[in-house]
Design a protein around this motif. Structure first.
Motif, PDB file in Angstrom:
ATOM      1  N   LEU A   5      25.509 -74.106 -21.894  1.00 27.31           N
ATOM      2  CA  LEU A   5      25.598 -73.708 -23.299  1.00 27.31           C
ATOM      3  C   LEU A   5      24.351 -72.893 -23.639  1.00 27.31           C
ATOM      4  O   LEU A   5      23.237 -73.432 -23.666  1.00 27.31           O
ATOM      5  N   LYS A   6      24.534 -71.594 -23.838  1.00 21.36           N
ATOM      6  CA  LYS A   6      23.406 -70.712 -24.138  1.00 21.36           C
ATOM      7  C   LYS A   6      23.259 -70.582 -25.652  1.00 21.36           C
ATOM      8  O   LYS A   6      24.215 -70.207 -26.342  1.00 21.36           O
ATOM      9  N   VAL A   7      22.073 -70.886 -26.126  1.00 15.61           N
ATOM     10  CA  VAL A   7      21.814 -70.928 -27.572  1.00 15.61           C
ATOM     11  C   VAL A   7      20.718 -69.924 -27.927  1.00 15.61           C
ATOM     12  O   VAL A   7      19.639 -69.948 -27.325  1.00 15.61           O
ATOM     13  N   ARG A   8      21.028 -69.055 -28.854  1.00 12.73           N
ATOM     14  CA  ARG A   8      20.015 -68.109 -29.354  1.00 12.73           C
ATOM     15  C   ARG A   8      19.645 -68.487 -30.786  1.00 12.73           C
ATOM     16  O   ARG A   8      20.517 -68.599 -31.654  1.00 12.73           O
ATOM     17  N   MET A   9      18.356 -68.690 -31.019  1.00 14.23           N
ATOM     18  CA  MET A   9      17.853 -68.963 -32.370  1.00 14.23           C
ATOM     19  C   MET A   9      16.820 -67.934 -32.820  1.00 14.23           C
ATOM     20  O   MET A   9      16.404 -67.941 -33.971  1.00 14.23           O
ATOM     21  N   LEU A  10      16.390 -67.077 -31.895  1.00 16.07           N
ATOM     22  CA  LEU A  10      15.392 -66.061 -32.225  1.00 16.07           C
ATOM     23  C   LEU A  10      16.109 -64.763 -32.592  1.00 16.07           C
ATOM     24  O   LEU A  10      16.786 -64.165 -31.765  1.00 16.07           O
ATOM     25  N   GLY A  11      15.992 -64.371 -33.857  1.00 19.06           N
ATOM     26  CA  GLY A  11      16.667 -63.173 -34.335  1.00 19.06           C
ATOM     27  C   GLY A  11      18.043 -63.447 -34.901  1.00 19.06           C
ATOM     28  O   GLY A  11      18.730 -62.530 -35.357  1.00 19.06           O
ATOM     29  N   GLY A  12      18.472 -64.695 -34.902  1.00 19.25           N
ATOM     30  CA  GLY A  12      19.796 -65.060 -35.396  1.00 19.25           C
ATOM     31  C   GLY A  12      20.267 -66.312 -34.679  1.00 19.25           C
ATOM     32  O   GLY A  12      19.536 -66.890 -33.865  1.00 19.25           O
ATOM     33  N   PHE A  13      21.486 -66.747 -34.961  1.00 18.19           N
ATOM     34  CA  PHE A  13      22.014 -67.954 -34.325  1.00 18.19           C
ATOM     35  C   PHE A  13      23.355 -67.652 -33.682  1.00 18.19           C
ATOM     36  O   PHE A  13      24.322 -67.303 -34.367  1.00 18.19           O
ATOM     37  N   THR A  14      23.413 -67.747 -32.350  1.00 17.99           N
ATOM     38  CA  THR A  14      24.671 -67.550 -31.615  1.00 17.99           C
ATOM     39  C   THR A  14      24.775 -68.597 -30.507  1.00 17.99           C
ATOM     40  O   THR A  14      23.751 -69.102 -30.002  1.00 17.99           O
ATOM     41  N   LEU A  15      26.016 -68.904 -30.135  1.00 18.65           N
ATOM     42  CA  LEU A  15      26.308 -69.852 -29.062  1.00 18.65           C
ATOM     43  C   LEU A  15      27.220 -69.177 -28.043  1.00 18.65           C
ATOM     44  O   LEU A  15      28.133 -68.436 -28.424  1.00 18.65           O
ATOM     45  N   GLU A  16      26.964 -69.444 -26.761  1.00 21.41           N
ATOM     46  CA  GLU A  16      27.824 -68.894 -25.712  1.00 21.41           C
ATOM     47  C   GLU A  16      28.076 -69.972 -24.667  1.00 21.41           C
ATOM     48  O   GLU A  16      27.148 -70.660 -24.221  1.00 21.41           O
ATOM     49  N   TYR A  17      29.348 -70.114 -24.285  1.00 28.82           N
ATOM     50  CA  TYR A  17      29.707 -71.087 -23.254  1.00 28.82           C
ATOM     51  C   TYR A  17      30.818 -70.492 -22.399  1.00 28.82           C
ATOM     52  O   TYR A  17      31.809 -69.973 -22.925  1.00 28.82           O
ATOM     53  N   LYS A  18      30.627 -70.560 -21.089  1.00 36.13           N
ATOM     54  CA  LYS A  18      31.578 -69.968 -20.137  1.00 36.13           C
ATOM     55  C   LYS A  18      31.832 -68.483 -20.447  1.00 36.13           C
ATOM     56  O   LYS A  18      32.952 -67.992 -20.343  1.00 36.13           O
ATOM     57  N   GLY A  19      30.785 -67.787 -20.856  1.00 36.84           N
ATOM     58  CA  GLY A  19      30.894 -66.352 -21.112  1.00 36.84           C
ATOM     59  C   GLY A  19      31.538 -65.986 -22.433  1.00 36.84           C
ATOM     60  O   GLY A  19      31.731 -64.800 -22.720  1.00 36.84           O
ATOM     61  N   LYS A  20      31.887 -66.979 -23.256  1.00 35.12           N
ATOM     62  CA  LYS A  20      32.531 -66.706 -24.537  1.00 35.12           C
ATOM     63  C   LYS A  20      31.647 -67.185 -25.684  1.00 35.12           C
ATOM     64  O   LYS A  20      30.997 -68.232 -25.593  1.00 35.12           O
ATOM     65  N   GLU A  21      31.656 -66.409 -26.758  1.00 36.80           N
ATOM     66  CA  GLU A  21      30.887 -66.815 -27.942  1.00 36.80           C
ATOM     67  C   GLU A  21      31.642 -67.910 -28.692  1.00 36.80           C
ATOM     68  O   GLU A  21      32.856 -67.819 -28.904  1.00 36.80           O
ATOM     69  N   LEU A  22      30.920 -68.944 -29.080  1.00 35.44           N
ATOM     70  CA  LEU A  22      31.503 -70.054 -29.815  1.00 35.44           C
ATOM     71  C   LEU A  22      31.153 -69.929 -31.291  1.00 35.44           C
ATOM     72  O   LEU A  22      30.037 -69.518 -31.640  1.00 35.44           O
ATOM     73  N   VAL A  23      32.094 -70.292 -32.143  1.00 39.09           N
ATOM     74  CA  VAL A  23      31.843 -70.325 -33.581  1.00 39.09           C
ATOM     75  C   VAL A  23      31.898 -71.780 -34.019  1.00 39.09           C
ATOM     76  O   VAL A  23      32.952 -72.417 -33.933  1.00 39.09           O
ATOM     77  N   LEU A  24      30.756 -72.294 -34.463  1.00 39.55           N
ATOM     78  CA  LEU A  24      30.688 -73.701 -34.862  1.00 39.55           C
ATOM     79  C   LEU A  24      31.172 -73.895 -36.287  1.00 39.55           C
ATOM     80  O   LEU A  24      31.970 -74.774 -36.584  1.00 39.55           O
TER      81      LEU A  24
END
Length: 398
Positions: A5-24
Motif C-alpha cells: 500500500l503506497k501512501v503519499r502525504m507530501l504534496g497531497g494525499f493519495t493511495l495506491e495498491y496493486k498499481g491502482k489508485e484507491l479512493v477512501l
C-alpha cells in the motif's frame, strides 16, 4: 512481487495498491480519513495511543463521549478500507491503549521515509555520504505535508516539523553543492525548493547556481519574477541578498562595445510616456546615489518625497490595497514632471525624487498628486495620502 500500500502525504494525499489508485472517502478531511492518516503516520514508531487520537480528532469539539466517537470512526474506517479494495483484515490493532496498523498489509509512506532518511543523514559522519542521503530526502519531499489539512492542529504541527526538516536538508545541500561548484545540481535543488516555498528566498540559491554557470540572463529572469511575486503577494521590497545578486549580474551582463548609433538606439526609451520616470527600486537606489554626488558638486536642489496611503482606521484586504496602490502610481505618473523619478517602495508607499525644486514647491506637487488621486477615486472616499518630504542633502547626511 509483494503487494504494498503506497501512501503519499507530501504534496497531497493519495493511495495506491496493486498499481491502482484507491479512493477512501470523497471528503479528504473526514474523521475516518484523518484517523487513517494518523495511523499511517505512526507505522514506524510503535503506533499511536487512543488518547492521542481522541485529542487529535475531537480535542476542539463538543462531543460528549469522545471514546465512543473514536470507536465508531474506527468501525467506519474498517468498512471503507474493505470497500476501497484492500484485502480483508481488521486493519487496526488495539492493544493496551495503543493503535497500530496491521503489519500483514505492508505500507510505504512517503513522509515516514522522508523523516527516517533525514535522521539517517543527521547521524552520518562522512560529509560526502551525508550529502548523498540528504539528496535522497530532497527527492522524497514533493510538497508540503497534507496541504489540504492545515486547518487541523495535528496536521499543522506535522506540516511545520516536516518543513523545518526539509529546510535544513536543502540548506545543507545548497552549501555543499556551491562549495563543490556543482551548479547544475544546485539549480535543481534550489529551483524545486523555490517552487514549493516561493516566499523563503530559495531563489537566491537558484540565482547563485545560474551565476555559477554564467547564465546571467536566466538569473535576472528569476530575480524579476521573484521580486514581482514578493511585492504583489506580500508587499515586500527585494531582500538585501537579492539586491546584491542583481547588482552582480548587472555588472557581468554589460554588453560588448558597439557602434555609437547602436548604443544610442539601445539607450533610447522604448516608448514615450508623459510624466515622471518610473524605475525599479534597485534602479532608484542607483539614481539616488548619482544625484547625491551631483549635489555635492553643483549644489543642485533635490528633494525626496515619501507618499503613503492612509486608510484612516479602516481594514482593507489585499485586493483593495493593490487597487489603491495602482491609483497612487497613476496619480504620481500624471502629476509629477518628466524629469523626476519615482518607484514603489511597498504596497502602500511610493518614493519620488524631485529635481531642481524648492521646499515650497514640493507642497504644490503633493496637491497635484492629491487632485489626480481624487479624480481616479471611484470606491470609498476614506482614503488619503500622507506626505513626508526631505532634502536629499539631509537624507545623505543622516
Amino acid at each position: 512481487m509483494k503487494n504494498i500500500l503506497k501512501v503519499r502525504m507530501l504534496g497531497g494525499f493519495t493511495l495506491e495498491y496493486k498499481g491502482k489508485e484507491l479512493v477512501l472517502d470523497r471528503n479528504n478531511v473526514s474523521k475516518t480519513t484523518q484517523l487513517f492518516q494518523l495511523l499511517l503516520l505512526h507505522t514506524q514508531d510503535g503506533g499511536i495511543s487512543k488518547a492521542a487520537l481522541i485529542d487529535a480528532l475531537y480535542g476542539r469539539s463538543d462531543v460528549e463521549n469522545k471514546n465512543g466517537s473514536l470507536n465508531n470512526t474506527i468501525f467506519r474506517l474498517r468498512k471503507q478500507l474493505t470497500a476501497a479494495g484492500l484485502p480483508e483484515s481488521s486493519y487496526i490493532n488495539i492493544n493496551g491503549g495503543m493503535c497500530t496498523w496491521d503489519p500483514d498489509i505492508e505500507t510505504s509512506v512517503d513522509v515516514c521515509d522522508f523523516k527516517q532518511t533525514i535522521e539517517s543523514a543527521r547521524h552520518e559522519k562522512s560529509q560526502k555520504t551525508k550529502m548523498e542521503i540528504y539528496a535522497k530526502a530532497w527527492k522524497l519531499y514533493t510538497g508540503e505535508f497534507l496541504p489540504d489539512m492545515m486547518g487541523e492542529d495535528w496536521a499543522a504541527v506535522e506540516n511545520i516539523a516536516c518543513r523545518d526538516m526539509y529546510f535544513d536538508c536543502v540548506e545543507e545541500l545548497c552549501h555543499y553543492l556551491k562549495t563543490e561548484e556543482k551548479f547544475e545540481e544546485l539549480y535543481r535543488v534550489a529551483h524545486s525548493a523555490a517552487e514549493i516555498y516561493p516566499f523563503y528566498d530559495w531563489q537566491i540559491w537558484e540565482i547563485d547556481s545560474l551565476i555559477g554557470m554564467s547564465r546571467y540572463k536566466d538569473g535576472l529572469d528569476v530575480y524579476k519574477r521573484t521580486t514581482k511575486l514578493m511585492f504583489d503577494e506580500l508587499g515586500l521590497s527585494p531582500s538585501a541578498g537579492m539586491l546584491e545578486r542583481f547588482k552582480l549580474m548587472g555588472e557581468r551582463t554589460s554588453q560588448a562595445a558597439g557602434a555609437i548609433e547602436d548604443i544610442k538606439y539601445r539607450l533610447r526609451e522604448k516608448e514615450s510616456i508623459e510624466g515622471a520616470y518610473y524605475c525599479t527600486y534597485p534602479s532608484f537606489v542607483d539614481v539616488y546615489h548619482v544625484f547625491g554626488r551631483m549635489m555635492e558638486r553643483t549644489g543642485m536642489s533635490v528633494f525626496l518625497m515619501l507618499c503613503t496611503l492612509d486608510f484612516i482606521n479602516i481594514e482593507t484586504d489585499d485586493e483593495n490595497q493593490k487597487y489603491y496602490s495602482e491609483l497612487l502610481r497613476e496619480s504620481i505618473q500624471k502629476a509629477v514632471r518628466k524629469g523626476d523619478f519615482y518607484t514603489r517602495y511597498n504596497i502602500q508607499q511610493y518614493l519620488v525624487m524631485l529635481i531642481g525644486i524648492t521646499q515650497e514647491n514640493c507642497t504644490l506637487v503633493s496637491k497635484r498628486i492629491n487632485k489626480e488621486f481624487n479624480k481616479r477615486l471611484t470606491r470609498r472616499k476614506n482614503v488619503s495620502i500622507d506626505y513626508y518630504v526631505a532634502s536629499l542633502g539631509e537624507v545623505c547626511n543622516d
